[in-house]
Design a protein around this motif. Structure first.
Motif, PDB file in Angstrom:
ATOM      1  N   LEU A  21       0.825  -1.202   0.000  1.00  0.00           N
ATOM      2  CA  LEU A  21       0.000   0.000   0.000  1.00  0.00           C
ATOM      3  C   LEU A  21       0.865   1.259   0.000  1.00  0.00           C
ATOM      4  CD1 LEU A  21      -3.006   0.488  -0.053  1.00  0.00           C
ATOM      5  CD2 LEU A  21      -3.034   0.414   2.446  1.00  0.00           C
ATOM      6  N   TRP A  22       1.913   1.250   0.795  1.00  0.00           N
ATOM      7  CA  TRP A  22       2.813   2.408   0.858  1.00  0.00           C
ATOM      8  C   TRP A  22       3.487   2.632  -0.501  1.00  0.00           C
ATOM      9  CZ3 TRP A  22       8.320   2.830   0.772  1.00  0.00           C
ATOM     10  CH2 TRP A  22       8.797   4.107   1.118  1.00  0.00           C
ATOM     11  N   LEU A  23       3.955   1.548  -1.103  1.00  0.00           N
ATOM     12  CA  LEU A  23       4.574   1.661  -2.430  1.00  0.00           C
ATOM     13  C   LEU A  23       3.554   2.125  -3.458  1.00  0.00           C
ATOM     14  CD1 LEU A  23       6.734  -1.599  -2.499  1.00  0.00           C
ATOM     15  CD2 LEU A  23       7.596   0.756  -2.569  1.00  0.00           C
ATOM     16  N   ALA A  61       4.876  -0.944  -7.130  1.00  0.00           N
ATOM     17  CA  ALA A  61       4.105  -1.731  -6.154  1.00  0.00           C
ATOM     18  C   ALA A  61       3.681  -3.069  -6.762  1.00  0.00           C
ATOM     19  CB  ALA A  61       2.880  -0.949  -5.696  1.00  0.00           C
ATOM     20  N   LYS A  62       3.213  -3.061  -8.017  1.00  0.00           N
ATOM     21  CA  LYS A  62       2.808  -4.325  -8.657  1.00  0.00           C
ATOM     22  C   LYS A  62       4.001  -5.263  -8.820  1.00  0.00           C
ATOM     23  CE  LYS A  62      -1.143  -2.403 -11.167  1.00  0.00           C
ATOM     24  NZ  LYS A  62      -1.815  -2.201 -12.462  1.00  0.00           N
ATOM     25  N   ALA A  63       5.158  -4.708  -9.196  1.00  0.00           N
ATOM     26  CA  ALA A  63       6.364  -5.545  -9.333  1.00  0.00           C
ATOM     27  C   ALA A  63       6.716  -6.163  -7.978  1.00  0.00           C
ATOM     28  CB  ALA A  63       7.525  -4.719  -9.874  1.00  0.00           C
ATOM     29  N   PHE A  64       6.633  -5.350  -6.921  1.00  0.00           N
ATOM     30  CA  PHE A  64       6.881  -5.878  -5.570  1.00  0.00           C
ATOM     31  C   PHE A  64       5.839  -6.931  -5.208  1.00  0.00           C
ATOM     32  CE2 PHE A  64       5.209  -5.544  -1.229  1.00  0.00           C
ATOM     33  CZ  PHE A  64       6.263  -6.130  -0.530  1.00  0.00           C
ATOM     34  N   GLY A  65       4.575  -6.659  -5.511  1.00  0.00           N
ATOM     35  CA  GLY A  65       3.501  -7.598  -5.169  1.00  0.00           C
ATOM     36  C   GLY A  65       3.700  -8.944  -5.845  1.00  0.00           C
ATOM     37  N   LEU A  66       4.028  -8.926  -7.126  1.00  0.00           N
ATOM     38  CA  LEU A  66       4.265 -10.184  -7.838  1.00  0.00           C
ATOM     39  C   LEU A  66       5.497 -10.895  -7.283  1.00  0.00           C
ATOM     40  CD1 LEU A  66       3.411  -9.166 -11.521  1.00  0.00           C
ATOM     41  CD2 LEU A  66       2.163 -10.787 -10.060  1.00  0.00           C
ATOM     42  N   ALA A  67       6.531 -10.119  -6.951  1.00  0.00           N
ATOM     43  CA  ALA A  67       7.738 -10.730  -6.384  1.00  0.00           C
ATOM     44  C   ALA A  67       7.434 -11.385  -5.038  1.00  0.00           C
ATOM     45  CB  ALA A  67       8.831  -9.674  -6.235  1.00  0.00           C
ATOM     46  N   ALA A  68       6.603 -10.722  -4.221  1.00  0.00           N
ATOM     47  CA  ALA A  68       6.242 -11.294  -2.916  1.00  0.00           C
ATOM     48  C   ALA A  68       5.399 -12.560  -3.092  1.00  0.00           C
ATOM     49  CB  ALA A  68       5.484 -10.252  -2.090  1.00  0.00           C
TER      50      ALA A  68
END
Lengths: 206, 206
Positions: free
Chosen positions: A102-104, A112-119
């Protein structure tokens, strides 16, 4: 008089980082939307909060349905053509991941989407327990996020209130599962509703 | 040495007469199976019994999920191209319908399927409450079943024990919902798994 051409409204995509069906949808939703000229707003969500409202429980805890679901998840991954390995700890608390997303997202939705997919891939492919703060910061750092800054944000109270408000808004809209998608007010629950969602976008409803 | 060619085993299809997703699958399953050289054995089932095992509840009673589901059922009917009208009484007890089906099926599976589809359509298209014994006997009679004979059968104890055994067998196989399908031991729950079922049949697994 001609009406000015309005761009189509974005799709709203709700997901919990502990939801394998949410992972499947996260891998598919932006390309699906783009095929129909739409963009997607991602909304991190906490299924644990909805369970208190609905009286439902995490899938693995339900007799008969739990065992079936673990099998269905693995088969569905193959059906969607996505890598998947059942995490050794499942489900997990996802507040840290949701707050980081959410912060990203408030700053840079693409990152944020790149981080979300990576997570999601770390948890559901590489068996990394993303409820662990250090593991989560490692993933964010690999996506170019300042580790110390994110660590300080997650220790603060502001982002907690921000996520609580986001989850309350989802509940008020009727979100009770993951993935959960809204297209022009029409709700679609589950990765298995992506075909209905795609037809809805193609035909403007049916 | 060559192996003798074995005909492919029939598909097992479990359904509850109060399940709209069971109705959708009932309308599709035989044609789907036939496309891949399979026949289908229909098994009437009682969701109420599984709710006691799983702790689950009828969809309309669940906060948030209930309201969504009623909408999803109507949209799914349009998606499948099937007529549907939400019954004014839903869900209903389905013991009578299940027992009638089972008795017919033990004598003439084709007639049982015709009766089963007629009962489903009466309930989910014409808003006939098929938990009413008279209404149910009317439907069977219109399918060429001897009304007095079926009435006597349903008043007896033998068919009750027969259905109870059928439901116990389903539970032992892991059935917890409707529709529920087995193909060579592989389980598929839900009308939304028909695409996975079809691919499984086409490719011999995936």
């Amino acid at each position: 008089m001609t009406e000015p051409l309005q761009p189509a409204a974005p799709i709203d995509f709700y997901f919990d980082f502990s939801s394998p069906y949410g992972y499947f949808a996260a891998e598919k939703i932006d390309a699906l939307a783009a095929r129909h000229g739409r963009t997607v707003l991602w909304h991190p969500f906490l299924l644990g909060v909805t369970f208190k409202v609905t009286g439902l429980a995490p899938l693995p805890t339900i007799p008969l349905k739990g065992a079936y679901s673990l099998h269905d998840i693995e088969r569905s991954a193959r059906y969607f053509g996505l890598p998947f390995r059942q995490p050794s700890v499942f489900p997990i608390p996802t507040q840290h991941a949701a707050r980081a997303f959410l912060w990203l997202n408030d700053r840079n939705p693409a990152r944020a989407k790149a981080f979300g997919l990576a997570a999601y891939r770390a948890y559901f492919v590489d068996d990394v327990n993303i409820s662990d703060l250090g593991a989560l910061l490692d993933i964010a750092s690999a996506q170019g996020v300042d580790r110390d800054e994110l660590s300080a944000v997650l220790a603060g109270t502001e982002i907690k209130a921000r996520l609580a408000a986001e989850v309350d808004l989802g509940l008020a809209r009727g979100v009770f599962g993951s993935p959960f998608v809204f297209v022009d007010g029409e709700a679609f629950w589950g990765a298995d509703r992506l075909p209905q969602l795609e037809r809805w976008l193609a035909e403007g409803g049916f």
